[in-house]
Design a protein around this motif. Structure first.
Motif, PDB file in Angstrom:
ATOM      1  N   LYS A 149       0.806  -1.223   0.000  1.00 27.03           N
ATOM      2  CA  LYS A 149       0.000   0.000   0.000  1.00 27.03           C
ATOM      3  C   LYS A 149       0.842   1.278   0.000  1.00 27.03           C
ATOM      4  O   LYS A 149       0.288   2.364  -0.003  1.00 27.03           O
ATOM      5  CB  LYS A 149      -0.916   0.012   1.234  1.00 27.03           C
ATOM      6  CG  LYS A 149      -1.929  -1.127   1.263  1.00 27.03           C
ATOM      7  CD  LYS A 149      -2.911  -1.013   0.105  1.00 27.03           C
ATOM      8  CE  LYS A 149      -4.103  -1.951   0.259  1.00 27.03           C
ATOM      9  NZ  LYS A 149      -3.769  -3.360   0.230  1.00 27.03           N
ATOM     10  N   THR A 150       2.175   1.163   0.018  1.00 23.74           N
ATOM     11  CA  THR A 150       3.026   2.352  -0.037  1.00 23.74           C
ATOM     12  C   THR A 150       4.066   2.168  -1.124  1.00 23.74           C
ATOM     13  O   THR A 150       4.395   1.039  -1.509  1.00 23.74           O
ATOM     14  CB  THR A 150       3.740   2.598   1.306  1.00 23.74           C
ATOM     15  OG1 THR A 150       4.673   1.530   1.558  1.00 23.74           O
ATOM     16  CG2 THR A 150       2.738   2.686   2.453  1.00 23.74           C
ATOM     17  N   TRP A 151       4.593   3.298  -1.593  1.00 25.62           N
ATOM     18  CA  TRP A 151       5.604   3.224  -2.644  1.00 25.62           C
ATOM     19  C   TRP A 151       6.828   2.452  -2.173  1.00 25.62           C
ATOM     20  O   TRP A 151       7.388   1.648  -2.928  1.00 25.62           O
ATOM     21  CB  TRP A 151       6.020   4.642  -3.065  1.00 25.62           C
ATOM     22  CG  TRP A 151       7.191   4.630  -4.015  1.00 25.62           C
ATOM     23  CD1 TRP A 151       7.146   4.392  -5.362  1.00 25.62           C
ATOM     24  CD2 TRP A 151       8.566   4.803  -3.688  1.00 25.62           C
ATOM     25  NE1 TRP A 151       8.411   4.418  -5.893  1.00 25.62           N
ATOM     26  CE2 TRP A 151       9.311   4.671  -4.881  1.00 25.62           C
ATOM     27  CE3 TRP A 151       9.249   5.064  -2.504  1.00 25.62           C
ATOM     28  CZ2 TRP A 151      10.695   4.792  -4.934  1.00 25.62           C
ATOM     29  CZ3 TRP A 151      10.628   5.180  -2.558  1.00 25.62           C
ATOM     30  CH2 TRP A 151      11.335   5.042  -3.753  1.00 25.62           C
ATOM     31  N   CYS A 154       6.202  -1.208  -2.235  1.00 24.76           N
ATOM     32  CA  CYS A 154       6.172  -1.635  -3.637  1.00 24.76           C
ATOM     33  C   CYS A 154       7.583  -1.785  -4.184  1.00 24.76           C
ATOM     34  O   CYS A 154       7.899  -2.739  -4.894  1.00 24.76           O
ATOM     35  CB  CYS A 154       5.390  -0.628  -4.475  1.00 24.76           C
ATOM     36  SG  CYS A 154       3.607  -0.632  -4.199  1.00 24.76           S
ATOM     37  N   LEU A 207       4.827   5.831  -9.579  1.00 28.80           N
ATOM     38  CA  LEU A 207       3.588   5.144  -9.895  1.00 28.80           C
ATOM     39  C   LEU A 207       3.847   3.831 -10.637  1.00 28.80           C
ATOM     40  O   LEU A 207       3.197   2.809 -10.387  1.00 28.80           O
ATOM     41  CB  LEU A 207       2.711   6.060 -10.748  1.00 28.80           C
ATOM     42  CG  LEU A 207       1.209   5.802 -10.804  1.00 28.80           C
ATOM     43  CD1 LEU A 207       0.609   5.758  -9.411  1.00 28.80           C
ATOM     44  CD2 LEU A 207       0.547   6.876 -11.651  1.00 28.80           C
ATOM     45  N   CYS A 210       4.892   1.153  -8.295  1.00 27.94           N
ATOM     46  CA  CYS A 210       3.723   0.604  -7.603  1.00 27.94           C
ATOM     47  C   CYS A 210       2.914  -0.303  -8.525  1.00 27.94           C
ATOM     48  O   CYS A 210       2.479  -1.388  -8.122  1.00 27.94           O
ATOM     49  CB  CYS A 210       2.834   1.737  -7.092  1.00 27.94           C
ATOM     50  SG  CYS A 210       3.663   2.819  -5.898  1.00 27.94           S
ATOM     51  N   THR A 266      -5.646   3.730  -3.427  1.00 33.20           N
ATOM     52  CA  THR A 266      -4.393   3.653  -2.665  1.00 33.20           C
ATOM     53  C   THR A 266      -3.389   4.698  -3.105  1.00 33.20           C
ATOM     54  O   THR A 266      -2.707   5.318  -2.276  1.00 33.20           O
ATOM     55  CB  THR A 266      -3.770   2.248  -2.807  1.00 33.20           C
ATOM     56  OG1 THR A 266      -4.729   1.264  -2.390  1.00 33.20           O
ATOM     57  CG2 THR A 266      -2.515   2.117  -1.950  1.00 33.20           C
ATOM     58  N   PHE A 267      -3.286   4.926  -4.417  1.00 33.33           N
ATOM     59  CA  PHE A 267      -2.248   5.812  -4.943  1.00 33.33           C
ATOM     60  C   PHE A 267      -2.847   7.026  -5.673  1.00 33.33           C
ATOM     61  O   PHE A 267      -2.273   7.525  -6.639  1.00 33.33           O
ATOM     62  CB  PHE A 267      -1.313   5.033  -5.885  1.00 33.33           C
ATOM     63  CG  PHE A 267      -0.647   3.868  -5.229  1.00 33.33           C
ATOM     64  CD1 PHE A 267       0.372   4.040  -4.303  1.00 33.33           C
ATOM     65  CD2 PHE A 267      -1.057   2.574  -5.514  1.00 33.33           C
ATOM     66  CE1 PHE A 267       0.986   2.971  -3.691  1.00 33.33           C
ATOM     67  CE2 PHE A 267      -0.451   1.483  -4.907  1.00 33.33           C
ATOM     68  CZ  PHE A 267       0.572   1.677  -3.985  1.00 33.33           C
ATOM     69  N   LEU A 270      -0.509  10.177  -6.129  1.00 28.96           N
ATOM     70  CA  LEU A 270       0.491  10.025  -7.199  1.00 28.96           C
ATOM     71  C   LEU A 270      -0.175  10.101  -8.569  1.00 28.96           C
ATOM     72  O   LEU A 270       0.365  10.706  -9.505  1.00 28.96           O
ATOM     73  CB  LEU A 270       1.220   8.687  -7.058  1.00 28.96           C
ATOM     74  CG  LEU A 270       2.322   8.585  -6.009  1.00 28.96           C
ATOM     75  CD1 LEU A 270       2.896   7.175  -5.976  1.00 28.96           C
ATOM     76  CD2 LEU A 270       3.441   9.595  -6.289  1.00 28.96           C
TER      77      LEU A 270
END
Length: 278
Positions: A149-151, A154, A207, A210, A266-267, A270
């Motif tokens: 759930k976070t860069w 990922c 992005l 991710c 979630t993103f 971004l």
């Protein structure tokens, strides 16, 4: 013992039905040259000894699939039921005369049973209990891995990355000006961007990390030559939108609508930052 016509009953953990019929060969207990097993096993009289003088046979009901929840009960479905039925069992039973099936509540172990017949299993890492199979065996299923759930999560999950050696700070330059070290910009300065695209490009790079992490976790990658639907995130009329396509390539594509919506939620920050480039 005399069973009612149509009666559903349990014997030795299996289910049977007493139905009208003549001829021992039609009965599930028939064995050539052997004494009548129905009488021997005391499942019921079947011949002229019955008080109603109606000949009957016994049918074994065959289970369909695995147990499943129904009206707050765990039931097993059986096929081949003859209607009308007579129910004498003191447990939940649901009949379906349309497809000749019956759902019978699976008997749960009581405390005494569990103390004397307790089953324990060691579940391997990454697996969890799923159901009890048709033969009573325990069926496991692989746990769904949580999507990062976070860069940063990922980044660690995708493994291999490429690194461009440059400062992360976005600066404004004029190509006609001389740089601080006395040299002019040249062919080697390939990381220069048009004014205003620095932050969107940085957001796009994050992005894509991710996106690739989610693709890896899902074991999926879009094939733009097939005709299967892909669920996409794109920009239209200066707004981030959701859509579906088959062959029209998009940067942010996912295998299901649910996954796409989860990625967007979630993103979203971004995506909003990089929307000029998606």
């Amino acid at each position: 013992m005399e069973r009612k016509i149509g009666e559903i009953f349990e014997y030795n953990g299996e289910w049977y039905q007493c139905v009208k019929g003549s001829g021992c060969k039609s009965c599930c207990y028939y064995e050539k040259g052997q004494q009548c097993k129905a009488v021997y096993y005391a499942v019921g009289s079947c011949g002229t000894s019955r008080s109603d003088k109606i000949p009957v046979i016994f049918k074994k009901l065959e289970p369909i699939g695995d147990p499943y929840p129904l009206y707050n009960h765990i039931v097993q479905r059986y096929a081949g039921v003859k209607f009308p039925v007579a129910l004498t069992e003191k447990r939940f039973i649901n009949c379906n005369a349309i497809n000749n099936t019956i759902d019978i509540e699976v008997k749960q172990q009581n405390t005494e049973d569990m103390e004397t017949n307790e089953k324990t299993i060691t579940v391997p890492d990454g697996w969890e209990f799923d159901r009890i199979g048709e033969s009573g065996n325990i069926v496991l299923k692989e746990k769904k891995k949580e999507l990062p759930k976070t860069w940063l999560k990922c980044l660690y999950s995708i493994g291999d990355v490429e690194y461009i050696e440059e400062d992360s700070e976005i600066n404004k330059w004029n190509i006609n000006d001389q740089s601080d070290d006395g040299r002019l910009f040249g062919d080697s300065d390939r990381n220069l961007l048009p004014l205003g695209l620095g932050k969107p490009m940085l957001a796009l790079c994050q992005l894509l990390v991710c996106r690739n992490a989610w693709w890896k976790q899902l074991g999926w990658k879009p094939d733009w030559e097939d005709n299967f639907g892909k669920f996409i995130i794109y920009k239209s009329c200066r707004k981030v939108k959701k859509g579906r396509t088959c062959n029209e390539s998009h940067i942010l594509a996912f295998p299901t609508e649910v996954i796409r919506d989860q990625f967007l939620d979630t993103f979203r920050n971004l995506i909003e930052e990089a929307k000029e480039l998606i």
